[in-house]
Design a protein around this motif. Sequence first.
Motif, PDB file in Angstrom:
ATOM      1  N   VAL A 175       6.136  -8.452   5.235  1.00 17.57           N
ATOM      2  CA  VAL A 175       5.379  -8.762   6.441  1.00 17.57           C
ATOM      3  C   VAL A 175       4.429  -7.637   6.851  1.00 17.57           C
ATOM      4  O   VAL A 175       3.410  -7.895   7.510  1.00 17.57           O
ATOM      5  CB  VAL A 175       6.344  -9.105   7.602  1.00 17.57           C
ATOM      6  N   ASN A 176       4.725  -6.417   6.449  1.00 16.82           N
ATOM      7  CA  ASN A 176       3.868  -5.290   6.838  1.00 16.82           C
ATOM      8  C   ASN A 176       2.818  -4.930   5.784  1.00 16.82           C
ATOM      9  O   ASN A 176       2.095  -3.947   5.939  1.00 16.82           O
ATOM     10  CB  ASN A 176       4.728  -4.063   7.146  1.00 16.82           C
ATOM     11  N   LEU A 177       2.731  -5.728   4.722  1.00 15.00           N
ATOM     12  CA  LEU A 177       1.714  -5.479   3.708  1.00 15.00           C
ATOM     13  C   LEU A 177       0.335  -5.879   4.223  1.00 15.00           C
ATOM     14  O   LEU A 177       0.208  -6.754   5.081  1.00 15.00           O
ATOM     15  CB  LEU A 177       2.028  -6.277   2.441  1.00 15.00           C
ATOM     16  N   ASN A 178      -0.707  -5.251   3.654  1.00 22.11           N
ATOM     17  CA  ASN A 178      -2.061  -5.695   4.001  1.00 22.11           C
ATOM     18  C   ASN A 178      -2.322  -7.058   3.354  1.00 22.11           C
ATOM     19  O   ASN A 178      -1.558  -7.519   2.509  1.00 22.11           O
ATOM     20  CB  ASN A 178      -3.110  -4.659   3.592  1.00 22.11           C
ATOM     21  N   ASP A 179      -3.416  -7.681   3.746  1.00 19.75           N
ATOM     22  CA  ASP A 179      -3.664  -9.060   3.316  1.00 19.75           C
ATOM     23  C   ASP A 179      -3.739  -9.192   1.797  1.00 19.75           C
ATOM     24  O   ASP A 179      -3.209 -10.146   1.212  1.00 19.75           O
ATOM     25  CB  ASP A 179      -4.961  -9.583   3.946  1.00 19.75           C
ATOM     26  N   GLU A 180      -4.388  -8.236   1.146  1.00 18.67           N
ATOM     27  CA  GLU A 180      -4.527  -8.312  -0.310  1.00 18.67           C
ATOM     28  C   GLU A 180      -3.173  -8.171  -1.004  1.00 18.67           C
ATOM     29  O   GLU A 180      -2.833  -8.934  -1.920  1.00 18.67           O
ATOM     30  CB  GLU A 180      -5.483  -7.210  -0.795  1.00 18.67           C
ATOM     31  N   ASP A 181      -2.380  -7.191  -0.551  1.00 20.74           N
ATOM     32  CA  ASP A 181      -1.061  -6.981  -1.154  1.00 20.74           C
ATOM     33  C   ASP A 181      -0.118  -8.139  -0.849  1.00 20.74           C
ATOM     34  O   ASP A 181       0.759  -8.469  -1.657  1.00 20.74           O
ATOM     35  CB  ASP A 181      -0.453  -5.674  -0.653  1.00 20.74           C
ATOM     36  N   LEU A 182      -0.316  -8.741   0.307  1.00 16.25           N
ATOM     37  CA  LEU A 182       0.533  -9.874   0.671  1.00 16.25           C
ATOM     38  C   LEU A 182       0.293 -11.051  -0.263  1.00 16.25           C
ATOM     39  O   LEU A 182       1.242 -11.748  -0.656  1.00 16.25           O
ATOM     40  CB  LEU A 182       0.268 -10.283   2.116  1.00 16.25           C
ATOM     41  N   VAL A 183      -0.940 -11.270  -0.642  1.00 15.35           N
ATOM     42  CA  VAL A 183      -1.249 -12.326  -1.617  1.00 15.35           C
ATOM     43  C   VAL A 183      -0.543 -12.036  -2.940  1.00 15.35           C
ATOM     44  O   VAL A 183       0.051 -12.925  -3.567  1.00 15.35           O
ATOM     45  CB  VAL A 183      -2.774 -12.440  -1.836  1.00 15.35           C
ATOM     46  N   THR A 184      -0.577 -10.778  -3.348  1.00 11.94           N
ATOM     47  CA  THR A 184       0.095 -10.381  -4.592  1.00 11.94           C
ATOM     48  C   THR A 184       1.599 -10.578  -4.485  1.00 11.94           C
ATOM     49  O   THR A 184       2.248 -11.057  -5.427  1.00 11.94           O
ATOM     50  CB  THR A 184      -0.216  -8.910  -4.916  1.00 11.94           C
ATOM     51  N   TYR A 185       2.166 -10.205  -3.344  1.00 11.64           N
ATOM     52  CA  TYR A 185       3.602 -10.363  -3.115  1.00 11.64           C
ATOM     53  C   TYR A 185       4.014 -11.827  -3.267  1.00 11.64           C
ATOM     54  O   TYR A 185       5.001 -12.150  -3.948  1.00 11.64           O
ATOM     55  CB  TYR A 185       3.969  -9.850  -1.715  1.00 11.64           C
ATOM     56  N   LYS A 186       3.258 -12.728  -2.643  1.00  5.26           N
ATOM     57  CA  LYS A 186       3.582 -14.151  -2.709  1.00  5.26           C
ATOM     58  C   LYS A 186       3.461 -14.680  -4.132  1.00  5.26           C
ATOM     59  O   LYS A 186       4.295 -15.471  -4.587  1.00  5.26           O
ATOM     60  CB  LYS A 186       2.666 -14.935  -1.771  1.00  5.26           C
ATOM     61  N   GLN A 187       2.425 -14.235  -4.813  1.00  3.80           N
ATOM     62  CA  GLN A 187       2.222 -14.687  -6.188  1.00  3.80           C
ATOM     63  C   GLN A 187       3.361 -14.210  -7.086  1.00  3.80           C
ATOM     64  O   GLN A 187       3.898 -14.985  -7.889  1.00  3.80           O
ATOM     65  CB  GLN A 187       0.884 -14.166  -6.713  1.00  3.80           C
ATOM     66  N   LEU A 188       3.731 -12.943  -6.964  1.00  2.00           N
ATOM     67  CA  LEU A 188       4.835 -12.411  -7.770  1.00  2.00           C
ATOM     68  C   LEU A 188       6.142 -13.135  -7.465  1.00  2.00           C
ATOM     69  O   LEU A 188       6.907 -13.478  -8.379  1.00  2.00           O
ATOM     70  CB  LEU A 188       4.995 -10.913  -7.516  1.00  2.00           C
ATOM     71  N   SER A 189       6.397 -13.374  -6.197  1.00  3.91           N
ATOM     72  CA  SER A 189       7.634 -14.059  -5.806  1.00  3.91           C
ATOM     73  C   SER A 189       7.694 -15.458  -6.404  1.00  3.91           C
ATOM     74  O   SER A 189       8.741 -15.894  -6.907  1.00  3.91           O
ATOM     75  CB  SER A 189       7.734 -14.140  -4.276  1.00  3.91           C
ATOM     76  N   ALA A 190       6.573 -16.176  -6.365  1.00  5.37           N
ATOM     77  CA  ALA A 190       6.528 -17.532  -6.928  1.00  5.37           C
ATOM     78  C   ALA A 190       6.728 -17.501  -8.439  1.00  5.37           C
ATOM     79  O   ALA A 190       7.451 -18.346  -9.002  1.00  5.37           O
ATOM     80  CB  ALA A 190       5.202 -18.196  -6.582  1.00  5.37           C
ATOM     81  N   GLU A 191       6.119 -16.536  -9.090  1.00  9.05           N
ATOM     82  CA  GLU A 191       6.249 -16.437 -10.545  1.00  9.05           C
ATOM     83  C   GLU A 191       7.673 -16.066 -10.948  1.00  9.05           C
ATOM     84  O   GLU A 191       8.219 -16.608 -11.928  1.00  9.05           O
ATOM     85  CB  GLU A 191       5.253 -15.410 -11.077  1.00  9.05           C
ATOM     86  N   ILE A 192       8.300 -15.172 -10.200  1.00 11.32           N
ATOM     87  CA  ILE A 192       9.688 -14.795 -10.476  1.00 11.32           C
ATOM     88  C   ILE A 192      10.611 -15.995 -10.287  1.00 11.32           C
ATOM     89  O   ILE A 192      11.516 -16.245 -11.101  1.00 11.32           O
ATOM     90  CB  ILE A 192      10.115 -13.618  -9.571  1.00 11.32           C
ATOM     91  N   ASN A 193      10.375 -16.746  -9.247  1.00  4.27           N
ATOM     92  CA  ASN A 193      11.172 -17.937  -8.975  1.00  4.27           C
ATOM     93  C   ASN A 193      11.079 -18.934 -10.128  1.00  4.27           C
ATOM     94  O   ASN A 193      12.079 -19.495 -10.585  1.00  4.27           O
ATOM     95  CB  ASN A 193      10.683 -18.579  -7.670  1.00  4.27           C
TER      96      ASN A 193
END
Length: 688
Positions: free
Chosen positions: A169-187
């Motif tokens: 939640v405290n990531l900047n917008d660009e890193d947050l997009v990366t976080y979501k993408q990585l989480s989806a790919e790991i899932n």
Amino acid sequence: MRLTLLFLMALLIGCSNETKIEKLEMSADNPFNVELNEPIDYAKVTADHVKAYVNVTIVNTVLDLDNIKSTDGLNFKNTFGVYDKISNDLEKANNNAFMLNWVSPDSITRIKGTKGYQKIDSLYTVIGSDKELYKTFQSYANSEEGKSLTGLKKRLVNQVLKKFEQSGVNLNDEDLVTYKQLSAEINELTSQFSTNMNSAKEMIVLDEQEADGLPENFKDTYGLDNGSYEIPVINATYGTVLSNATSSEVRKAFVMKKTNIAADKNLTILDSLISKRDQLGKLMGFDSYAGYNLESKMAKTPERVWEFIDGLVAESKAKALQDVEILKTVRNEDQKTPSDESPVNSWDIGYYKNQLLKTEYQVDYEKMRDYLPMDSCLEGMLTLYQELLGLEFRKMENPSVWHKDVTMYEVFDGEKLKGRFYLDLYPRPNKETWFYGVNFNNGIQTNDGYEVPVAMLLGNFTKPTDKLPSLLSFRELNTLFHEFGHIVNVMSYEGEFNLLSHTKSDFAEAMSQIFENWINDYDILSSFAKHYKTGEVFPKALFDSKRKAKNVSSGLSAQSSLRRCIYDMNLYNKYNPDEPLNTDELWKNIDTQMGVMDGHIEGTHTQASWIHINTHPVYMYGYLWSEVYAQDMFTVFEKNGLRDTETGVKYRKLILANGGQKDIDKAVAEFLGRPTNNKAYIKSLGLE
């Protein structure tokens, strides 16, 4: 962020983001549409029901969360109180979808289960990174009322805020997009890994000569009309073949098949998982994925885990080296090569250990099976747990379940319903192949009353046949007692908040490991362990021999467990993207580092069908971490009596029912009457 959530919701359920979205009602005929504490009619569940249940839950979750963000006059009830209920409903849908992916006999239902929990997992990612929702919660937490909270409400607030911080939640917008993408790919990768592993159908076919040494009952189970034997390469057969097959070539062939399950697909998936988890950990500001993963556990840091592992490696190494030499002597005598100093092959360890037990200690684990029919073991275990914990288990007649082999029980404390559990004990095609205590929901106080916990024991025990009942090995009996410990753990929770029902994951095993000790008491074992034909009680002489042999190869066993801990930690704590791991070579490197024996077999890939490093990364150390607590807590029962209900109820109330409501070390110290230590654990290994 509200529009982002609505757009995600529209994407997940296939509708336009311009559509006016309102809360949904599940159809009356959907089996998941039940009243408080009404059992789900699992026999009637279809793939469409799963899809509808997940979609309704997702839509309503998003709308309820948006309501929190638009609420004026924030208080505990309309922020964290509502969020706890929302989380409970979402978790139930996720757990049911995931469970049906593991156990449903219907392939389409399994597919919808997989897609369902993947959708919910994606939603979890978005919720955890919802800055507007987080600010709303922070706003209340920083208010005068929020600052004045105490007790469980304060603990809940702190836990929820911490979880948001760990979810990007405290990531900047660009890193947050990366976080979501990585989480989806790991899932997605973890789902593929599990599906590949569970859909494998490996068999080994033996002729009469090759089957030499295997128990007659075992051979009867897998015999073919042409006189050969077709043995499935599964967990339920692994120990029997490796401990009894006379031919070393047969043992090796079985191991080769077992450790190559799904290797053609899962090795590549694992490489991607390790890389993406490393990226995720570093994105979150940690040196490794292990650092990120461990922050919320008891151990806290990789350094503390390594210190713990290294200490046990040092403690157990001398005994392990001694164990290897003893097995080498047994091997030499068996092969009539007294001067042979070559290493013992890893696939021969179980066989020579078994020979040692039979010749030196008069312990034959296969003969013990005749005294351990599942039905009487199950009845004896349930009777013991009821007496010890002050509970009553009532078996339900003709329950609605997902497979005819599944049974259902309701749990009572007096006349108060405490929970419900299912037993799915035997292997079948496409079912998850391991052993688990699986929670469906954990308990929560609602406006209509208390919603009781529901759980399932998922097993793959030796299946009964037309000729024989299910006859357990002693190891399987140990597993039964262990996994049912997870069930009573879930049944015991009675806290107000669902989000406080979970303990730290590196303590979770302790609450079930402790119960393994009861089968090492003859009075308890003999109360239910009786020969399936004659009714003869488990012989005292055999039990005494087994007890004397308790620490045979205990050092080697400890080192074997630690080997897996080290492997797990290497994957997730020492990954270097510039020099990616060779996950096969890693086994060799660890064997060299430990200096006990070479355990890796060329051409095998154990990691390709190892569920823990897929779905439970940075978890293996937790089994040993938990064992230290389990053996220490057991000393109270040793002192007060293994059937002492007062001690058992105290254990249930202080430890099993705790979840995350009280600091674990404080709860354990209250139960023990002193701070915890590792003396009982070291003694249990015969290393004191």
